[in-house]
Every structure is written in structure tokens, then in C-alpha cells.
Design a protein around this motif. Structure first.
Motif, short mmCIF file in Angstrom:
data_model
loop_
_atom_site.label_atom_id
_atom_site.label_comp_id
_atom_site.label_asym_id
_atom_site.label_seq_id
_atom_site.Cartn_x
_atom_site.Cartn_y
_atom_site.Cartn_z
N ILE A 146 0.83 -1.19 0.00
CA ILE A 146 0.00 0.00 0.00
C ILE A 146 0.87 1.25 0.00
N HIS A 147 1.87 1.28 0.89
CA HIS A 147 2.85 2.36 0.93
C HIS A 147 4.13 1.87 0.29
N PHE A 148 4.92 2.78 -0.24
CA PHE A 148 6.18 2.39 -0.86
C PHE A 148 7.05 1.65 0.16
N SER A 149 7.62 0.53 -0.26
CA SER A 149 8.39 -0.29 0.67
C SER A 149 9.46 -1.08 -0.09
N ASP A 150 10.15 -1.95 0.62
CA ASP A 150 11.17 -2.81 0.02
C ASP A 150 10.58 -3.70 -1.06
#
Length: 229
Positions: A146-150
Motif C-alpha cells: 500500500i505504501h512504498f516499501s522494500d
């Protein structure tokens, strides 16, 4: 229901068919219950649930068609969120007042259940995971999208040669090496989420249809509340 073989084109196609059937069943539930009846905030709540669920289901299927796994997984997380928010209606002391507060713009995770607990995601998952243990794994595996991540960083590289561990950058909206079979697990999870919405919405309509026959709630036409875009 036909048993679905794991990791096959046939299995994924069956899961996609199941999903499309659940979308039709959701429409049928609302068409059956939303005719010639009193109307309250709970109805608005359930209408919002269905509107979101069906919009996400279509977008999810389009992502599968495009072999866009990143966004398909993110939409699965949104569909699970819809499931959790629908079930929140079951845990509050006054569903009509609760639905009215949500309609006015209050966040569900800041409101309290009948037991006094705030209805954070963790609370809602714990309430339904005994009968649906897969919910926790789906929530955990998709929340990072949902949120920018690895997860997005890893998706931008692709192993080129296993022997040398060489990799290449990979850009673009989809992964051309993916087949429909690669989406079977996502399709099954999305189907189960949508099926839960069908069952819970039908159950809730049946419950407060009985209540309405005693004391119909009515949305106040003079209220300052306005639908939010």
C-alpha cells in the motif's frame, strides 16, 4: 465448488470464474434487499461497502489481465480492508449511530466497539481470524504494497543468471514472464474476500430488515451531513 488444482492455468481460470460469480452474487443480494424498504445510515454504509468492493474487483481483474502483480496485490489488500470495515458493523453497540458517524467523516479506526476497544486493524483481524485464519497472512503479505516499501524495490530488479548472481533492472507496469497461473493464489484470496462480503452483507440485511419492521431508522433530510466525494 470445483476443487482448484494448485498453480495451473486451469486452477487460476477457475478462481477467476469464482470471483466473477461472487461479484454477481453481491449485486443480487443488494437488488433483493434494497427494494421498497425504509432507509437509514446502515444502508448507506452497506451501499458504500458494495460500491467499493465491486470497483476494486473490476480493477483487480484488469490487473490480472495485464499481469500487473504489484497493483493486483495492493488491490487485494484494499478488498480485505473492505471486509474488515464491513465486519466492524457487527461489533458496535449502536450500528445506526456508528454508520452515521462514519457518514459524517469519522474514521472507523478511531471509533470504539461495544467492548470499548478501538477498532484498529489488529482488533478487526483478531475478531474474524478464528473462522478465517488466512486473513492474517493475506493482511501481512499485502500491507507492504500500500505504501512504498522494500517490496517495490525488489520488484525493480530481476535475477538474470543464477550462477553468477547477476541481475538486471526491470521497469514497466507488468511482468511479461508471468502467466495466469502465477495469479492463482491472489485470485483465490480475492474471491474469498469478496465472498465474505456477500455473506456478511446478506446476513446484515436480514438482521436489520427485522429491526426495521419495528422501528425504521430514517436519514434526516434536514441534516447538515453531505456525501463525501
Amino acid at each position: 465448488m470445483t476443487e482448484i488444482p494448485d498453480g495451473t492455468e486451469e486452477g487460476a481460470a477457475q478462481a477467476l470464474e469464482n470471483l466473477q460469480r461472487s461479484e454477481t452474487e453481491l449485486l443480487d443480494v443488494y437488488q433483493h434487499h434494497m427494494v421498497n424498504r425504509p432507509f437509514g445510515y446502515q444502508d448507506l454504509y452497506l451501499l458504500g461497502i458494495a460500491r467499493r468492493a465491486l470497483a476494486q474487483a473490476k480493477a483487480f481483474r484488469q490487473c490480472v489481465d495485464d499481469r500487473n502483480g504489484l497493483i493486483a496485490s495492493a488491490i487485494l489488500r484494499l478488498q480485505l480492508d473492505t471486509v474488515l470495515r464491513l465486519y466492524a458493523l457487527f461489533w458496535v453497540a449502536d450500528p445506526e449511530a456508528f454508520a452515521g458517524r462514519v457518514f459524517a467523516g469519522e474514521q472507523i479506526d478511531r471509533l470504539k466497539a461495544a467492548d470499548g476497544q478501538q477498532m484498529k486493524d489488529r482488533y478487526l483481524i483478531d475478531k474474524i481470524k478464528d473462522r478465517n485464519p488466512w486473513v492474517e497472512a493475506v493482511y501481512k503479505n499485502t500491507s507492504g504494497l500500500i505504501h512504498f516499501s522494500d517490496r517495490h524495490m525488489h520488484a525493480a530488479i530481476r535475477l538474470k543468471d543464477e550462477k553468477s548472481d547477476s541481475a538486471e533492472f526491470f521497469l514497466g507496469p507488468n511482468n511479461p514472464s508471468h502467466t495466469l497461473a502465477d495469479f492463482q493464489e491472489l485470485l483465490e484470496a480475492f474471491f474469498h474476500c469478496t465472498a465474505m462480503i456477500v455473506v456478511a452483507a446478506g446476513d446484515w440485511f436480514s438482521r436489520f430488515d427485522t429491526i426495521y419492521r419495528r422501528e425504521p431508522p430514517v436519514v434526516d433530510s434536514s441534516s447538515t451531513l453531505r456525501p463525501k466525494a
